[in-house]
Design an enzyme around this catalytic site. Structure first.
Site, PDB file in Angstrom:
ATOM      1  N   HIS A  91      17.169 -14.957  -7.543  1.00 40.28           N
ATOM      2  CA  HIS A  91      18.208 -15.488  -6.660  1.00 40.28           C
ATOM      3  C   HIS A  91      18.154 -14.828  -5.289  1.00 40.28           C
ATOM      4  CE1 HIS A  91      19.701 -11.848  -8.577  1.00 40.28           C
ATOM      5  NE2 HIS A  91      20.568 -11.688  -7.588  1.00 40.28           N
ATOM      6  N   HIS A 112      23.648 -17.870 -17.738  1.00 44.21           N
ATOM      7  CA  HIS A 112      23.795 -16.483 -17.306  1.00 44.21           C
ATOM      8  C   HIS A 112      24.947 -16.421 -16.306  1.00 44.21           C
ATOM      9  CE1 HIS A 112      21.924 -12.470 -16.480  1.00 44.21           C
ATOM     10  NE2 HIS A 112      22.692 -12.606 -15.406  1.00 44.21           N
ATOM     11  N   HIS A 160      15.330 -11.792  -4.939  1.00 41.83           N
ATOM     12  CA  HIS A 160      15.005 -10.736  -5.905  1.00 41.83           C
ATOM     13  C   HIS A 160      15.282 -11.228  -7.322  1.00 41.83           C
ATOM     14  CE1 HIS A 160      19.279 -10.198  -4.918  1.00 41.83           C
ATOM     15  NE2 HIS A 160      19.438  -9.689  -6.119  1.00 41.83           N
ATOM     16  N   GLU A 217      23.509  -6.517  -2.097  1.00 36.92           N
ATOM     17  CA  GLU A 217      23.639  -5.874  -3.403  1.00 36.92           C
ATOM     18  C   GLU A 217      22.971  -4.497  -3.387  1.00 36.92           C
ATOM     19  OE1 GLU A 217      22.037  -8.413  -6.418  1.00 36.92           O
ATOM     20  OE2 GLU A 217      23.118 -10.177  -5.713  1.00 36.92           O
ATOM     21  N   HIS A 247      19.254  -4.979  -2.015  1.00 38.74           N
ATOM     22  CA  HIS A 247      18.806  -6.326  -1.687  1.00 38.74           C
ATOM     23  C   HIS A 247      19.844  -6.893  -0.748  1.00 38.74           C
ATOM     24  CE1 HIS A 247      17.023  -5.561  -5.787  1.00 38.74           C
ATOM     25  NE2 HIS A 247      15.960  -5.821  -5.064  1.00 38.74           N
TER      26      HIS A 247
HETATM   27  O1  LIG Z   1      20.246  -8.497  -8.748  1.00 31.80           O
HETATM   28  C1  LIG Z   1      20.661  -7.908  -9.751  1.00 31.80           C
HETATM   29  O2  LIG Z   1      19.909  -7.382 -10.582  1.00 31.80           O
HETATM   30  C2  LIG Z   1      22.152  -7.934 -10.059  1.00 31.80           C
HETATM   31  C3  LIG Z   1      22.471  -9.191 -10.751  1.00 31.80           C
HETATM   32  C4  LIG Z   1      22.593  -9.225 -12.110  1.00 31.80           C
HETATM   33  C5  LIG Z   1      22.834 -10.414 -12.745  1.00 31.80           C
HETATM   34  O3  LIG Z   1      22.936 -10.427 -14.097  1.00 31.80           O
HETATM   35  C6  LIG Z   1      22.974 -11.594 -12.021  1.00 31.80           C
HETATM   36  C7  LIG Z   1      22.885 -11.570 -10.645  1.00 31.80           C
HETATM   37  C8  LIG Z   1      22.635 -10.353 -10.006  1.00 31.80           C
HETATM   38  O4  LIG Z   1      22.576 -10.290  -8.666  1.00 31.80           O
HETATM   39 FE   LIG Z   2      21.122  -9.702  -7.405  1.00 30.76          FE
END
Ligand SMILES: O=C(O)Cc1cc(O)ccc1O
Ligand SMILES: [Fe+2]
Length: 317
Positions: free
Chosen positions: A193, A150, A229, A199, A223
Site C-alpha cells: 500500500h 485485512h 511499502h 508511518e 514510510h
Molecule cells: O506498513 C505497515 O507494516 C503497517 C501496516 C500494517 C497493516 O496490517 C496494514 C497496513 C499497514 O500500514
Molecule cells: Fe503501512
C-alpha cells in the site's frame, strides 16, 4: 505531550529482573517495565532514572492535541484499550534543599536550562485529569477480521491525538500485538500500500509479521506519506507458497511479538542526526528485491482485463 515506550530485551523471555524505567513527575513516580507506555502531558517536569542500567525506547512528541482513547464505533462498549487500565501516580514530593538543581526545558523547539535550589517534585497532593499516566500494552484487547480480508491497522489504535478533521489523526499510536490470524482466502500479512499517512514503526520484541529479516527490536522504519511499502520478499513468497493449501486457512497465532506504529497525517522531517547515523540502513529497499507477480493474467504476453467487475470475484462475498 510525550509518549515513551520501552523495548523488551532479546530474546523475549522473563529475565531475573526486566529493566525498568523510574519516571518521576510532579504528580509522583512511576515504575515502567518493558512493554508499557507512558504519556507525560505538555508542561510537566519529569526525570527518567535507569535503576537497572542502560535502556532503549521510543519517544514521540506532539503539539496541539492530547492523546485520547479512540471512539469505539460499532465495537461498542468493550475492546482495545480500557480506561481502567491507565494508571496515574500517587502524589510524592521531596522538600530537601537541592542546590544547583538543573531543569532542562524545551521551548519553541530549543532546549534551555535553568538552575534552582529546590526539587521541582514538590507537589504534595493533586487532583484532576491533566496528569501523567502509564499503560501496559499486554492489557490491549485486539479486534480484527474473523472471516476474510485485512483490516486497516487503525483497528489497533491504543491512543489517538485527533486533528480538527474527523478521522484524520495528528498521531495514532497503533500496536501489532500477539493475536490469532484467522482470515480465510486472504493474504494475511499487511497488504502492499501507499497512503496519505506517514508511518513510523518500531519493534519492541520478536519479529514483525511483514518483515522476516532486517527489522530488529529497537530498530525503526519510516514510510512517509505516499511511499509504497509492504511485506519483504521472503514474507511474500512464504505466504504465497501456502495459498491454496490447508495452512493458509488454518488459524495461526502470532506470538512473542510486539510492534507499534506512530501514524500521522503530518509529514515528519528526518533530522540530520538520523540521516547521518551509522545505523541508517541504506540497503532497506533490498528487502523487496526479487518480488515477482504471481498473477496468471498476461503470462503469455497479453494484458489482463482493464477493469475488474464483481463477476471476477468469488460469489460468496
Ligand atoms: O506498513 C505497515 O507494516 C503497517 C501496516 C500494517 C497493516 O496490517 C496494514 C497496513 C499497514 O500500514
Ligand atoms: Fe503501512
Amino acid at each position: 505531550m510525550r509518549l515513551l515506550q520501552r523495548r523488551r530485551r532479546l530474546p523475549h523471555r522473563a529475565t531475573a529482573r526486566d529493566p525498568e524505567l523510574l519516571i518521576t513527575t510532579e504528580c509522583g513516580k512511576m515504575l515502567v517495565p518493558p512493554g508499557e507506555i507512558v504519556v507525560i502531558p505538555q508542561g510537566f517536569r519529569f526525570a527518567v532514572d535507569l535503576p537497572d542500567g542502560p535502556s532503549r525506547g521510543y519517544v514521540s512528541e506532539i503539539f496541539g492535541a492530547h492523546f485520547q482513547l479512540p471512539d469505539l464505533g460499532p465495537i461498542g462498549a468493550n475492546g482495545l484499550a480500557s480506561a481502567r487500565d491507565f494508571l496515574s501516580p500517587t502524589a510524592w514530593y521531596e522538600q530537601a534543599h537541592r542546590p544547583g538543581y538543573v531543569i532542562v526545558q524545551k521551548y519553541g523547539g530549543e532546549l534551555f536550562t535553568a538552575t534552582q535550589d529546590f526539587s521541582p517534585f514538590n507537589v504534595v497532593a493533586w487532583h484532576g485529569n491533566y496528569v501523567p499516566y502509564k499503560y501496559d500494552l499486554s492489557k490491549f484487547c485486539p479486534f480484527n477480521t474473523v472471516l476474510f480480508d485485512h483490516a486497516d491497522p487503525s483497528v489497533n489504535t491504543v491512543l489517538t491525538a485527533p486533528t480538527d478533521k474527523p478521522g484524520v489523526a495528528l498521531l495514532d499510536f497503533v500496536i501489532f500485538p500477539p493475536r490469532w490470524l484467522v482470515a480465510e482466502n486472504t493474504f494475511r500479512p499487511p497488504y502492499y500500500h501507499r497512503n496519505c499517512m506517514s508511518e513510523f514503526m518500531g519493534l519492541i520484541y520478536g519479529v514483525y509479521e511483514a518483515k522476516a529479516d532486517g527489522f530488529l527490536p529497537g530498530g525503526a522504519s519510516l514510510h512517509s506519506c505516499m511511499t509504497p511499502h509492504g511485506p519483504d520478499t521472503k514474507t511474500y513468497e512464504a505466504t504465497i507458497s501456502k495459498l491454496g493449501g490447508p495452512e493458509a486457512n488454518t488459524p495461526t497465532r502470532l506470538s512473542g511479538t510486539l510492534a507499534f506504529m506512530f501514524e500521522s497525517a503530518l509529514i515528519p522531517r528526518v533530522c540530520r542526526w538520523a540521516l547521518e547515523s551509522p545505523s541508517r540502513d541504506l540497503d532497506y529497499y533490498q528487502c523487496w528485491i526479487g518480488l515477482k507477480s504471481h498473477f496468471s493474467h498476461g503470462k503469455d504476453g497479453s494484458d489482463g482485463p482493464a477493469t475488474t467487475s464483481s463477476d471476477d470475484k468469488d460469489g460468496e462475498k
